[in-house]
Motif scaffolding. Structure first.
Motif, mmCIF file in Angstrom:
data_model
loop_
_atom_site.group_PDB
_atom_site.id
_atom_site.type_symbol
_atom_site.label_atom_id
_atom_site.label_comp_id
_atom_site.label_asym_id
_atom_site.label_seq_id
_atom_site.Cartn_x
_atom_site.Cartn_y
_atom_site.Cartn_z
ATOM 1 N N VAL A 24 -12.020 -7.257 -2.470
ATOM 2 C CA VAL A 24 -11.284 -6.857 -3.472
ATOM 3 C C VAL A 24 -12.208 -5.977 -4.609
ATOM 4 O O VAL A 24 -11.631 -4.751 -4.915
ATOM 5 N N THR A 65 -7.073 -1.094 -1.984
ATOM 6 C CA THR A 65 -6.912 -1.863 -2.155
ATOM 7 C C THR A 65 -7.828 -3.087 -1.387
ATOM 8 O O THR A 65 -8.733 -2.612 -1.018
ATOM 9 N N ASN A 110 -14.225 -3.156 -3.816
ATOM 10 C CA ASN A 110 -13.532 -1.729 -3.667
ATOM 11 C C ASN A 110 -13.252 -1.315 -4.686
ATOM 12 O O ASN A 110 -12.695 -0.087 -5.425
ATOM 13 N N ASP A 149 2.305 2.162 6.206
ATOM 14 C CA ASP A 149 1.048 2.950 4.829
ATOM 15 C C ASP A 149 0.871 3.359 5.882
ATOM 16 O O ASP A 149 0.573 4.721 4.973
ATOM 17 N N LYS A 164 -6.296 -4.323 8.073
ATOM 18 C CA LYS A 164 -7.023 -5.736 8.391
ATOM 19 C C LYS A 164 -7.183 -6.072 9.762
ATOM 20 O O LYS A 164 -6.473 -5.577 10.933
ATOM 21 N N SER A 216 -10.480 0.525 0.908
ATOM 22 C CA SER A 216 -10.273 -0.418 2.234
ATOM 23 C C SER A 216 -10.832 -0.652 2.818
ATOM 24 O O SER A 216 -11.941 0.155 2.660
ATOM 25 N N GLY A 234 -6.915 -4.163 2.301
ATOM 26 C CA GLY A 234 -7.412 -4.128 3.429
ATOM 27 C C GLY A 234 -6.391 -3.066 3.686
ATOM 28 O O GLY A 234 -4.790 -3.277 3.154
ATOM 29 N N LEU A 235 -5.654 -1.748 5.238
ATOM 30 C CA LEU A 235 -5.110 -0.845 5.078
ATOM 31 C C LEU A 235 -4.004 -1.760 6.358
ATOM 32 O O LEU A 235 -4.536 -3.074 7.179
ATOM 33 N N SER A 285 -8.620 8.025 3.287
ATOM 34 C CA SER A 285 -8.851 6.624 4.007
ATOM 35 C C SER A 285 -10.402 6.306 3.366
ATOM 36 O O SER A 285 -11.003 7.019 4.273
ATOM 37 N N VAL A 320 0.618 -1.183 -0.193
ATOM 38 C CA VAL A 320 -0.072 0.194 -0.730
ATOM 39 C C VAL A 320 0.771 1.366 0.027
ATOM 40 O O VAL A 320 0.635 2.125 -0.811
#
Length: 301
Positions: free
Chosen positions: A283, A120, A286, A139, A156, A152, A122-123, A222, A103
């Protein structure tokens, strides 16, 4: 040192919407061949919404923004692709290596290329136990440096979500929940934490992007987009599996950038592949939102 795919270059020159995509999820986040298939399907979703996909990676030391079908296949099937964050970029380019961007490095390259939207899964963030390990993803700090909106499914689930949100607040990063007041946790729609801000349309998010950068406020945004309900693994079901995987990682001495790929693979094994299906679904979800935001933002210019 950045090579733009001709289609991506033309789109940027003409003010068309472009969506950046990372490559670590291809090389280190999913097994072959699902990784390549998912990458192609994600790019197709973005095209269907009227935007141009730009998957970012390093091949033979060259930073590529936008990959051919053959390059995607190489990235997904090769065993010598290094996971590349910001600190690794000069090494991988100088040594003419293959690299999959995280990321943080994808954000930086997208910013330098003039791409303002990045999708993406997850951050990264503050890892559990960071008070002793100091394990905090690059990140987060990249959000202070790159003018990119990142879509995202939250951070995570393996991370300390509360501390991650606190860190983002300290860094002055706008965190927007898309259609939700609850911060999502990757596999799960609800983490138990509230989002600081909520917006319900891509055009509103695009407008915030424009105002942020018009105000001279550098750095990223974000956007937390919950996994679709039908693909969710509720926290009550996934958390015990995460704890099991974390314990095994600790027992094996797995640290640093090797932790996340190990945990994702282990959780997929424990859940008999259900977590991988959820990962792919989020994904794609997103990518759909990211393309819609990119199209809305392009209209403002």
């Amino acid at each position: 040192m950045i090579t733009l795919n001709p289609e991506v270059h033309e789109a940027l020159q003409n003010g068309q919407p472009v969506v950046a995509l990372e490559s670590t999820i291809i090389s280190h986040g999913m097994p072959y061949p699902q990784n390549v298939q998912t990458a192609r399907e994600v790019e197709a979703i973005i095209r269907d919404q009227g935007a141009i996909p730009a998957t970012i990676a390093i091949l033979n030391g060259d930073i590529k923004v936008g990959l051919s079908d053959e390059e995607l296949e190489l990235l997904g099937s090769s065993k010598d692709v290094m996971k590349v964050s910001i600190r690794d970029l000069p090494f991988v380019t100088a040594m003419k290596r293959h690299g999959a961007t995280t990321v943080a490095s994808t954000m930086r390259i997208a910013h330098q290329a003039g791409i303002r939207v990045f999708v993406t899964g997850g951050l990264g963030g503050v890892h559990r136990g960071a008070e002793t390990t100091f394990d905090v993803s690059a990140d987060l700090t990249e959000f202070t440096l790159s003018d990119v909106t990142v879509i995202s499914a939250g951070v995570k689930s393996i991370l300390d979500i509360g501390l991650t949100l606190e860190k983002l607040e300290t860094l002055g990063v706008p965190v927007i929940g898309y259609g939700t007041s609850d911060f999502p946790a990757f596999y799960s729609r609800i983490s138990g934490f509230k989002v600081p801000l909520q917006l319900d349309s891509p055009s509103d998010i695009a407008n915030v992007m424009k105002h942020k950068w018009d105000l001279g406020l550098t750095g990223g945004i974000s956007v937390a987009n919950p996994i679709p309900l039908e693909d969710e693994i509720p926290a009550s079901r996934i958390d015990p599996h995460i704890e099991q995987a974390l314990s095994e990682a600790a027992e094996k001495g797995i640290k640093g950038k090797d932790v996340t790929p190990f945990l994702l693979a282990k959780i997929s094994e424990i859940t008999s592949g259900q977590s991988l299906k959820s990962n792919i679904a989020l994904v794609k979800n997103n990518a759909l939102l990211g393309a819609q935001i990119a199209v809305a933002y392009a209209k403002l210019h």
